[in-house]
Design an enzyme around this catalytic site. Structure first.
Site, short mmCIF file in Angstrom:
data_model
loop_
_atom_site.label_atom_id
_atom_site.label_comp_id
_atom_site.label_asym_id
_atom_site.label_seq_id
_atom_site.Cartn_x
_atom_site.Cartn_y
_atom_site.Cartn_z
CD GLU A 58 -1.22 -2.32 2.15
OE1 GLU A 58 -0.02 -2.62 1.93
OE2 GLU A 58 -1.93 -2.96 2.93
CB CYS A 84 -0.22 -4.31 8.64
SG CYS A 84 0.87 -2.98 8.16
CB CYS A 93 -0.71 -0.48 5.36
SG CYS A 93 0.87 -1.13 4.82
NE ARG A 193 17.11 -28.21 -5.13
CZ ARG A 193 18.22 -28.73 -5.63
NH1 ARG A 193 19.19 -27.94 -6.08
NH2 ARG A 193 18.37 -30.04 -5.70
CB THR A 205 19.70 -37.96 0.01
OG1 THR A 205 18.55 -38.77 -0.04
CG2 THR A 205 19.77 -37.09 -1.23
CG ASP A 209 22.37 -38.49 -4.55
OD1 ASP A 209 22.76 -39.65 -4.77
OD2 ASP A 209 21.17 -38.16 -4.58
CD GLU A 276 15.28 -31.20 -4.13
OE1 GLU A 276 15.61 -31.95 -5.07
OE2 GLU A 276 15.61 -30.00 -4.06
N GLY A 278 15.69 -39.12 0.35
CA GLY A 278 15.22 -40.20 -0.52
C GLY A 278 13.88 -40.78 -0.06
C1 AOF Z 1 0.35 -5.09 4.54
N1 AOF Z 1 0.94 -4.90 3.34
O1 AOF Z 1 2.45 -5.40 1.80
C2 AOF Z 1 2.39 -6.74 3.72
C3 AOF Z 1 1.73 -6.98 4.95
O2 AOF Z 1 7.17 -6.64 10.17
P1 AOF Z 1 6.62 -6.13 8.89
O3 AOF Z 1 6.46 -4.64 8.86
O4 AOF Z 1 7.40 -6.64 7.70
O5 AOF Z 1 5.13 -6.71 8.78
C4 AOF Z 1 4.91 -8.04 8.50
C5 AOF Z 1 3.46 -8.38 8.64
O6 AOF Z 1 2.64 -7.45 7.94
C6 AOF Z 1 3.19 -9.73 7.99
O7 AOF Z 1 3.35 -10.78 8.92
C7 AOF Z 1 1.75 -9.58 7.55
O8 AOF Z 1 0.88 -9.77 8.64
C8 AOF Z 1 1.71 -8.12 7.14
N2 AOF Z 1 2.12 -8.01 5.74
N3 AOF Z 1 0.71 -6.16 5.31
O9 AOF Z 1 -0.49 -4.30 4.96
C9 AOF Z 1 1.93 -5.66 2.90
N4 AOF Z 1 3.42 -7.52 3.31
ZN ZN Z 2 1.32 -2.89 6.00
#
Ligand code: AOF
Ligand code: ZN
Length: 344
Positions: A58, A84, A93, A193, A205, A209, A276, A278
């Site tokens: 955001e 958040c 946000c 991966r 493994t 390998d 991955e 075995g």
């Molecule tokens: C949002 N917008 O783009 C994302 C959110 O510790 P921080 O600041 O990196 O926050 C991580 C938490 O925020 C993550 O666990 C999830 O709950 C939320 N992620 N929220 O509004 C975003 N990436």
């Molecule tokens: Zn946020």
């Protein structure tokens, strides 16, 4: 809240889901999140969570609008995850959206993070900004599924990849260990991966390998943690894994304690593990009912001295997995199995 979505709503949320992909491989343990700002039916800005510690989607979208000379005031934000409302690596946000004067927020999926869960919407509503939640919710869930799973179960999502010859054998004892799938297939495995936080194998493994278990054939912003299950400390001291400078975790637990091992990995922010092999390791995960997803790679090669995988539809069905789709990786046919929803 409302469930009345217009065709335009869908187009804008699809756009937000698309830009969220730009963070793939770089944001874990955060989820992939995308956001677009729309004014008068036109997208004026886009943002995504690009990397861990970077701006949230955001906030990036608001910056993008300003940079392009558009005012975000009065726009509608389409965001794939509930905004958040906490101070984490970035400020909330919700506040950024309020300051920007956004007039409505359309959300694909609630944030299951206990510090957010519903608070983001509540705070916005209290500030007089209406929210609508649930547009393309299942697409958003799919995109963020490792994060969702980790929040819900406090253990990583377990993905198994196993390559089989034409007769279901995983190895040819008549030869020194070597790859029996195509280069194209190997690239797909490296992509897989890259999308996982850890790659896990049994000590057999490693000793047979001497693998690297790194992402080399496709660009990778970071390498997965290598995890070796080695209850009796039998790993060969010269193993590449121990000397190439990458991170390797030797787990001395035996397999009876798989759930505790997975909780330990979850505590290290590991959200998705690629098992991955075995076959012994794979069967232990299956028997414990801990496998969420399987990629069975079918090669046309025929091993002279085969090592049976003992893996088929019936074994997978017993572990709660059923076929989801068939894929082609390079020259190989791949069966993709997923855990049945009611078995999750
Ligand atoms: C949002 N917008 O783009 C994302 C959110 O510790 P921080 O600041 O990196 O926050 C991580 C938490 O925020 C993550 O666990 C999830 O709950 C939320 N992620 N929220 O509004 C975003 N990436
Ligand atoms: Zn946020």
């Amino acid at each position: 809240m409302s469930a009345d979505w217009s065709e335009n709503d869908r187009v804008f949320m699809e756009h937000a889901l698309l830009v969220a992909e730009r963070g793939r491989g770089k944001v874990s343990p955060n989820p992939l999140v995308g956001c677009v700002l729309v004014k008068d039916g036109v997208v004026i800005a886009e943002g995504w969570h690009d990397h861990l510690g970077g701006l949230h989607a955001e906030q990036m979208a608001i910056h993008d609008a300003e940079e392009k000379g558009h005012s975000p005031n009065g726009s509608t934000a389409y965001v794939t995850l509930e905004p958040c409302n906490h101070f984490g690596r970035t400020p909330p946000c919700t506040e950024a959206l309020m300051w920007a004067g956004v007039s409505e927020v359309v959300i694909a999926h609630h944030d299951p993070n206990p510090t957010v869960r519903g608070n983001g919407c509540r705070v916005l509503e209290e500030a007089g900004i209406p929210t609508r939640v649930g547009l393309m919710e299942s697409d958003a869930h799919e995109q963020m599924r490792a994060f969702m799973h980790w929040c819900e179960h406090r253990r990583p999502l377990i993905t198994v990849k196993l390559a089989l010859d034409a007769n279901g054998s995983v190895d040819d004892r008549s030869e020194a260990a070597q790859r029996f799938t195509s280069r194209g297939c190997l690239e797909k495995v490296h992509e897989l991966r890259r999308d996982c936080d850890a790659v896990l194998v049994g000590v057999e493994t490693v000793n047979r390998d001497d693998p690297q278990l790194t992402v080399r054939l496709v660009p990778a912003p970071r390498q997965p943690l290598r995890v070796v299950i080695d209850p009796q400390q039998r790993i060969h001291p010269q193993s590449t894994l121990l000397h190439d400078g990458g991170e390797t975790l030797l787990m001395q637990e035996d397999f009876t304690s798989l759930p505790s091992l997975l909780h330990q990995l979850a505590d290290r922010d590991i959200q998705r593990v690629l098992v991955e092999g075995g076959p012994a390791t794979v069967h232990r995960f299956l028997e414990a009912g801990l496998v969420d997803e399987v990629f069975l790679v079918h090669s046309a090669a025929v091993h002279q001295s085969p090592v049976p995988s003992n893996l088929d539809d019936k074994v997978l069905a017993k572990a709660g997995l059923s076929i989801h789709e068939e894929l082609v990786w390079g020259e190989e046919r791949v069966e993709h199995y997923l855990k049945n929803v009611n078995a999750a």
